[in-house]
Design an enzyme around this catalytic site. Structure first.
Site, mmCIF file in Angstrom:
data_model
loop_
_atom_site.group_PDB
_atom_site.id
_atom_site.type_symbol
_atom_site.label_atom_id
_atom_site.label_comp_id
_atom_site.label_asym_id
_atom_site.label_seq_id
_atom_site.Cartn_x
_atom_site.Cartn_y
_atom_site.Cartn_z
ATOM 1 N N SER A 82 0.812 -1.219 0.000
ATOM 2 C CA SER A 82 0.000 0.000 0.000
ATOM 3 C C SER A 82 0.844 1.267 0.000
ATOM 4 O O SER A 82 0.401 2.310 -0.490
ATOM 5 C CB SER A 82 -0.946 0.010 1.209
ATOM 6 O OG SER A 82 -0.224 -0.110 2.418
ATOM 7 N N ASP A 246 -4.993 8.423 9.098
ATOM 8 C CA ASP A 246 -5.106 7.106 9.733
ATOM 9 C C ASP A 246 -3.947 6.813 10.690
ATOM 10 O O ASP A 246 -3.927 5.771 11.341
ATOM 11 C CB ASP A 246 -5.251 5.997 8.685
ATOM 12 C CG ASP A 246 -3.985 5.750 7.857
ATOM 13 O OD1 ASP A 246 -2.917 6.297 8.187
ATOM 14 O OD2 ASP A 246 -4.076 4.997 6.867
ATOM 15 N N HIS A 249 -0.345 5.304 7.430
ATOM 16 C CA HIS A 249 0.242 5.528 6.113
ATOM 17 C C HIS A 249 0.747 6.966 5.997
ATOM 18 O O HIS A 249 0.229 7.858 6.661
ATOM 19 C CB HIS A 249 -0.790 5.260 5.011
ATOM 20 C CG HIS A 249 -1.225 3.833 4.940
ATOM 21 N ND1 HIS A 249 -2.316 3.360 5.644
ATOM 22 C CD2 HIS A 249 -0.713 2.774 4.267
ATOM 23 C CE1 HIS A 249 -2.457 2.065 5.402
ATOM 24 N NE2 HIS A 249 -1.502 1.684 4.577
#
Length: 312
Positions: A82, A246, A249
């Site tokens: 990701s 979040d 990330h």
């Protein structure tokens, strides 16, 4: 990195680590409780990263739609997890791959085709499938960037096995005459949403993986960039700026910093860096090392010893 994976698997990671270290059942329960606490802080992400595939021109425009008959000077492909995909960025221009593509075009005057094949939640085991999926279409990148490792830590994948899989992925690309730059496992010690001492457990595992990755990448003919060593101090100093909401990330600014770190090796890989020697990275992530509990205790004992000695 995939926050869902880290929160799902971290309890088992702690169990394995605690058992191997001979930790008490009480210590295991304590760390497992911290994992549960972290689950309430870091949200589960189900969204995809913004898609910035296309052609980028030296004048700063793009992405332009790619077609088979389009004239391009360089084909850049990104593989990994990701972080490689750019999860946490709001728009495609903020993702690390697009930022690298734009900068390569601007620095070299080349027209750059960019394609991101990274998958959220991927581990080193999935790299070969990402690469093969591109090869099946008959496409071969001139330059590949890989960012992977955090999910291998949280999924409890073996360090040697994960490094070997990464090396094999690099070898696949090198065999097709691609230049390969790999950003090794990031430093999980900068994620303050994970409480201590659980954070330190994950950090040490990640740094060990990064070291193994570096050797495997170089042996396969790629270039390794130690992301943990080069980014940790910045993320610790400005977490509210460099992390996305979040808390796991990177943000747009965090990805811009990652692109800054990757760019010298990327340019050197395609013979565009110039005569100046590449900057030499540090061997350890000093900023995070200073925040380890054992390090702080050692410093405290050292200062106490110095005061006692001075008074004698």
């Amino acid at each position: 990195m995939d926050s869902n994976r880290i929160l799902r698997d971290v309890g088992a990671t702690v169990a394995a680590t605690a058992a191997s270290a001979g930790a008490s059942w009480a210590a295991y329960n304590y760390l497992n409780g911290q994992a549960a606490e972290a689950r309430t802080v870091i949200p589960h992400r189900t969204d995809d990263a913004p898609n910035g595939d296309g052609i980028y021109w030296p004048d700063g425009t793009g992405p332009h739609r790619y077609t088979r008959d389009a004239a391009v000077d360089l084909f850049l492909a990104v593989f990994g997890d990701s972080t490689a995909a750019g999860l946490g960025a709001d728009i495609a221009d903020e993702t690390p791959g697009v930022q690298v593509a734009r900068r390569v075009a601007a620095e070299t005057g080349k027209t750059v085709r960019y394609a991101n094949k990274a998958i959220v939640g991927a581990t080193s085991k999935g790299l070969a499938a990402q690469i093969d999926a591109m090869f099946i279409t008959g496409e071969r990148p001139d330059l590949a960037v890989i960012l992977v490792g955090a999910n291998d830590v949280t999924a409890r994948n073996g360090i040697r096995t994960s490094a070997r899989r990464l090396g094999e992925a690099v070898a696949l690309l090198v065999a097709q005459e691609a230049e390969v730059v790999v950003g090794t496992c990031p430093d999980l010690g900068v994620i303050t949403a994970i409480p201590q001492p659980l954070r330190t457990v994950l950090r040490r595992w990640g740094l060990s993986l990064a070291a193994a990755q570096r050797g495997a990448v170089r042996a396969a003919g790629g270039r390794a960039v130690p992301m943990a060593d080069l980014l940790a101090s910045e993320f610790l100093a400005k977490p509210e700026h460099l992390f996305s909401p979040d808390q796991y990330h990177p943000s747009a600014a965090g990805y811009a910093l990652a692109a800054d770190i990757l760019l010298p090796e990327v340019l050197a890989a395609i013979d565009e860096w110039g005569p100046t020697p590449l900057p030499q990275p540090p061997e350890v992530s000093e900023a995070v090392e200073q925040r380890r509990i054992i390090t702080r205790v050692r410093h405290l004992l050292g200062r106490t010893h110095d005061r006692v000695t001075a008074g004698e």
